[in-house]
Design an enzyme around this catalytic site. Structure first.
Site, PDB file in Angstrom:
ATOM      1  N   HIS A   1      58.654 -39.399  -1.505  1.00 45.24           N
ATOM      2  CA  HIS A   1      58.522 -38.828  -0.079  1.00 45.24           C
ATOM      3  C   HIS A   1      57.951 -40.084   0.745  1.00 45.24           C
ATOM      4  CE1 HIS A   1      59.535 -34.558  -0.703  1.00 45.24           C
ATOM      5  NE2 HIS A   1      59.112 -34.961  -2.092  1.00 45.24           N
TER       6      HIS A   1
ATOM      7  N   LYS B   1      51.584 -33.653  14.218  1.00 40.60           N
ATOM      8  CA  LYS B   1      51.919 -34.267  12.738  1.00 40.60           C
ATOM      9  C   LYS B   1      50.751 -34.752  12.334  1.00 40.60           C
ATOM     10  CE  LYS B   1      55.160 -37.016  14.387  1.00 40.60           C
ATOM     11  NZ  LYS B   1      56.317 -36.831  13.559  1.00 40.60           N
ATOM     12  N   ARG B   2      50.522 -35.072  10.975  1.00 35.89           N
ATOM     13  CA  ARG B   2      49.248 -35.751  10.388  1.00 35.89           C
ATOM     14  C   ARG B   2      49.018 -37.080  11.326  1.00 35.89           C
ATOM     15  NH1 ARG B   2      46.395 -33.642   5.980  1.00 35.89           N
ATOM     16  NH2 ARG B   2      45.397 -35.793   6.252  1.00 35.89           N
TER      17      ARG B   2
ATOM     18  N   LYS C   1      52.755 -43.475  12.145  1.00 35.01           N
ATOM     19  CA  LYS C   1      53.342 -42.634  12.826  1.00 35.01           C
ATOM     20  C   LYS C   1      53.141 -42.663  14.381  1.00 35.01           C
ATOM     21  CE  LYS C   1      52.736 -38.607   9.537  1.00 35.01           C
ATOM     22  NZ  LYS C   1      54.047 -38.251   9.219  1.00 35.01           N
TER      23      LYS C   1
ATOM     24  N   THR D   1      60.372 -33.548   9.160  1.00 31.15           N
ATOM     25  CA  THR D   1      60.627 -32.378   9.063  1.00 31.15           C
ATOM     26  C   THR D   1      60.488 -31.641  10.585  1.00 31.15           C
ATOM     27  OG1 THR D   1      59.106 -31.816   7.907  1.00 31.15           O
ATOM     28  CG2 THR D   1      61.213 -31.842   6.527  1.00 31.15           C
TER      29      THR D   1
ATOM     30  N   LYS E   1      62.618 -29.064  13.015  1.00 31.03           N
ATOM     31  CA  LYS E   1      62.165 -27.848  13.658  1.00 31.03           C
ATOM     32  C   LYS E   1      62.282 -27.865  15.382  1.00 31.03           C
ATOM     33  CE  LYS E   1      58.854 -27.721   9.756  1.00 31.03           C
ATOM     34  NZ  LYS E   1      57.834 -28.270   9.411  1.00 31.03           N
TER      35      LYS E   1
END
Ligand code: 26Q
Length: 815
Positions: A358, A546-547, A552, A654, A658
């Site tokens: 992952h 998100k985290r 990111k 993911t 959504k």
């Protein structure tokens, strides 16, 4: 399912019966919490019956079963989900309403179990839903953490972590299976010898026994009797605390051992995409693996009386390397308890285990010190050494005399055990979680392994439980879709594609806009209540949840917001499409930069939201304690989905799926599953920007990237960073953040994730977003195209691919 039992009146009766028997209350005197529990008990009864039935069928049928091991399962709330899947949501709503309750209020009583950090854990939960629905005989295994992911509070703009004690009201769904309790041995020493028959006997001394007590959560599927089971292990000490020992001085020792055993399931490690090399974490991993395998093997022996056919009957799927110890632990069980030879055991193991990777972040690739493994699981370490030795011999055949390569690929090297190498050596399948990620694994991260074992490598692009994320979270949109294309998509998500031909339907596009607005209003109300901020309903709801992680690039979003602020300050009357930037994110408690970034978002929010010159043109909102139940409110309300990681680093994502399924438009890099989203919707229905992976990788590898010239030459960027250095008038110093961008730090180069490099391209994409938003019809058309093409990102499809290409088990899913 016996749906006839789920009429409104039958439910009313069942709920009031539970209230009487469990709480001694009449409906009129019950609290909301009690009503919730009564509802949950009614639903649970139906599920349990079917779980037992499914379990019996599995045992009778002797079909191949899937065992999905993961240190995290972020399941979210269960009552609504189960009621929906059982087809009893309308009747339950009506029953509650007649009893004087609003359904949504009752659902709010349920704790949101935080047994995971982010993507990995939520994926595992979506896959349970997919397995139950598509008819895969699947069991998930994890740990029943007493404290899940921490609760986040924002105080003075800063993240404060509070313990999350979710068990009190989450307990309803956990059915203890005490007779399946297992014992896991931790630590101690081993002594092995050959007995008279020449068989090796392994004796264990001075270990700490820990009981693994299973709790089963029935996971319903949609419109099916098949129930998947999530088995959560709780650590209990078998050491009784005996006061008599007190005088012998043994009492304190016993207390210590007792407490140490029970800490194993005390808390979830809050690191995401980062390894925290604590011995407790390794104990947790071994605890999960050993309890699970003992359980599976005992049942297998009961059913078949031999372990020889184990790999025909079971797949052990490991979700990332965290449960990799299944490989040596199964070797141990097969050899020590079932008398198999090394070769026999290895054949079974390497045909039973499948591994999903992952992450490509080097800091997340697990390595454990040999000394620690030796101390906590001496027999396992012995077996790992042997696996390593045999594996290195095999490597020698591929790369004769290439000592450097062999030591790079070895499982044990430099006194650490490399879990990914062990996972690849001991499994029959290695897969990535998006097309791009799987290519990167083959071409870069695991390239040498790919050369040796090309047939092991595959891809299964992630998917989400579309029933939870679309049908339940966005009932208005679901109703509209059902009206247009029927309800087939609930079971066959690819049918959403039919919507693609309806882009000319003006009335449909208008209704799409109306539904989005209603969902925005619900989020606006939430923000008003929790943040005290009044957001502009006509502004673009632009969301990054998100985290918090540097790769990111929340920072890219922040820099751009500051630049917009500057523009508006320069020219308050400029033609500007109003925007509300919404963030939600937890930072690992030990990740200083991530925590400071949260503080920065809040400082900026404070400045912008309180500047009368800006008014309602621009607002910044940080939503505290982002979690599954909040995501269910946020996703349907979003108009823009921020997926802006540096290309090549986000394995899949993911959240992106959504958002798209709920009609948000993506602004994103060609990273992870964004690439496939772009391919699905067409490049004209997404806002793509930034470097692509080859360019980003080449630039990083060359070591020549220098953000300084960009800072010096780009006036917009310079002004933004200078503003960060000057601060936002609240006394907080952010020069550390500016320094990281301009000069590097913490052992990393300047602007490690090349935010400055991608800034202009991002700002241009944001500009295109604004222009498009001025044309609601076009915007809604794009939104429709996103919904129409989101079906392939349903977890039913992912599970069917796992079933077909990796697990080799049947499903009832039609591609
Ligand atoms: C490892 C060792 C010790 C302590 C913690 C960990 C640890 C814990 C969690 C390492 C990694 C994680 C989580 C990783 C994760 O969530 N990865 C995400 O997985 C998603 C599902 O496949 C992807 O969509 C995301 O792209 C990926 O970042």
């Amino acid at each position: 399912m016996p749906r006839k039992n789920f009429t409104k009146n039958a439910l009313k009766e069942a709920i009031s019966g539970k209230l009487k028997r469990h709480f001694g209350r009449e409906v009129e005197d019950a609290s909301k919490e009690q009503v919730y529990e009564a509802c949950a008990l009614v639903v649970r009864d139906a599920l349990t019956e079917h779980m037992i039935q499914t379990q019996n069928e599995v045992e009778r049928g002797g079909e191949r079963q899937v065992h999905y091991l993961c240190m995290e399962f972020l399941v979210g709330r269960s009552l609504r989900n189960n009621a929906y899947n059982l087809g009893m949501l309308p009747a339950l709503t009506a029953a509650l309403s007649e009893m004087g309750y609003e359904m949504a209020d009752i659902f709010e009583e349920e704790a949101d179990p935080g047994l995971g950090n982010g993507g990995l854990g939520r994926l595992a939960a979506c896959y349970m839903d997919g397995m139950a629905t598509t008819g895969v005989r699947g069991t998930g295994y994890s740990i029943r953490y007493e404290h899940g992911i921490f609760k986040q509070k924002i105080e003075d703009g800063k993240q404060v972590e509070l313990p999350d004690s979710w068990l009190a009201s989450g307990d309803v769904w956990h059915i203890p299976a005490l007779d399946d309790t297992r014992e896991v041995k931790i630590g101690g020493t081993i002594n092995s010898y050959f007995n008279d028959q020449g068989k090796m006997v392994v004796e264990y001394h001075d270990y700490t026994p820990v009981l693994a007590v299973p709790y089963d959560m029935p996971i319903s599927g949609y419109d099916t009797d098949n129930i998947a089971r999530l088995r959560l292990w709780e650590a209990k000490s078998p050491i009784a605390l005996d006061m008599k020992l007190f005088s012998s001085g043994e009492y304190l020792k016993a207390v210590e051992k007792h407490a140490l055993a029970e800490t194993i399931s005390m808390v979830l490690y809050p690191e995401d995409n980062h390894r925290e090399g604590q011995s407790l974490r390794l104990k947790q991993q071994y605890f999960l693996v050993s309890a699970t395998l003992q359980d599976i093997c005992a049942k297998h022996m009961q059913q078949f009386g031999t372990m020889a056919n184990f790999a025909h009957k079971h797949v052990l799927h490991i979700n990332d390397t965290h449960p990799t110890l299944v490989i040596p632990e199964l070797m141990r069980i097969l050899m020590d308890d079932h008398d198999m030879s090394w070769e026999q055991a290895w054949n079974v193991v390497s045909q039973a285990v499948a591994y999903t990777n992952h992450t490509v972040m080097p800091e997340a690739l697990e390595c454990w010190p040999v000394s620690l493994m030796q101390e906590l699981m001496p027999r396992i370490m012995q077996i790992i050494y042997e696996i390593n030795e045999r594996f290195c011999k095999q490597l020698w055949d591929y790369f004769p005399n290439d000592f450097q390569k062999i030591s790079k690929l070895a499982i044990v090297s430099d006194n650490v055990v490399r879990m990914a190498n062990l996972a690849i050596a001991g499994s029959f399948s290695v897969n990535g979680v998006s097309a791009l990620h799987s290519e990167i694994l083959k071409e870069r991260v695991f390239n040498d392994f790919y050369t040796i074992f090309p047939a092991k490598f595959r891809n299964v692009t992630n998917g989400i439980a579309h029933r939870r994320w679309l049908c339940e979270a966005n009932p208005a949109l679901t109703e509209l879709i059902s009206e247009k294309i029927g309800t087939g998509f609930i079971k066959h998500p690819s049918e959403l594609k039919v919507l693609e031909s309806m882009g000319e339907d003006k009335a449909l596009l208008i209704r799409l806009g109306e539904i989005k607005r209603a969902n925005k209003q619900r989020l606006a109300d939430y923000i008003k209540e929790h943040n005290g901020i009044e957001v502009n309903m006509d502004s673009i709801f632009d969301v990054q949840v998100k985290r918090l992680h540097e790769y990111k690039r929340q920072m890219l979003n922040i820099l751009h917001i500051i630049s917009l602020y500057h523009k508006l300050k320069d020219d308050p009357n400029m033609d500007f499409v109003p925007r509300t930037y919404i963030f939600g994110s937890k930072a690992a408690p030990g990740y200083a930069v991530a925590k400071k970034t949260i503080q920065l978002i809040n400082s900026i929010a404070n400045m912008i939201n309180n500047d009368p010159a800006i008014g309602d043109k621009l607002k910044v909102v940080f939503i505290e304690d982002y979690k599954v139940s909040l995501a269910e409110i946020i996703m349907p309300a979003a108009e823009v989905s921020e997926q802006i990681s540096i290309a090549g680093k986000e394995a899949s994502g993911t959240g992106n799926m959504k958002f798209m399924m709920n009609g948000a438009l993506t602004i994103g890099t060609m990273d992870g599953a964004n690439v496939e989203i772009c391919e699905a919707v067409g490049v004209e229905n997404i806002f793509i920007f930034g470097m692509e992976t080859p360019e980003a990788e080449a630039l990083a590898a060359s070591g020549s990237y220098n953000p300084m010239p960009i800072y010096n030459d780009n006036h917009t960027i310079k002004r933004v960073i200078d503003h960060i250095i000057a601060g936002f008038g609240d006394g907080v110093d952010y020069t550390d953040i500016a320094n990281l961008l301009l000069h590097g730090g913490n052992g990393g180069p300047a602007d490690r994730y090349m935010i400055l490099k991608d800034f202009d391209s991002y700002a241009a994409a944001q500009e295109r977003v604004g222009q498009m938003y001025r044309r609601p019809e076009n915007w809604n058309y794009m939104s429709l195209m996103n919904i129409a093409n989101s079906g392939r990102f349903a977890s039913d499809r992912s599970i069917a691919e796992y079933a077909q290409n990796i697990w080799r088990v049947k499903t009832n899913f039609a591609f």
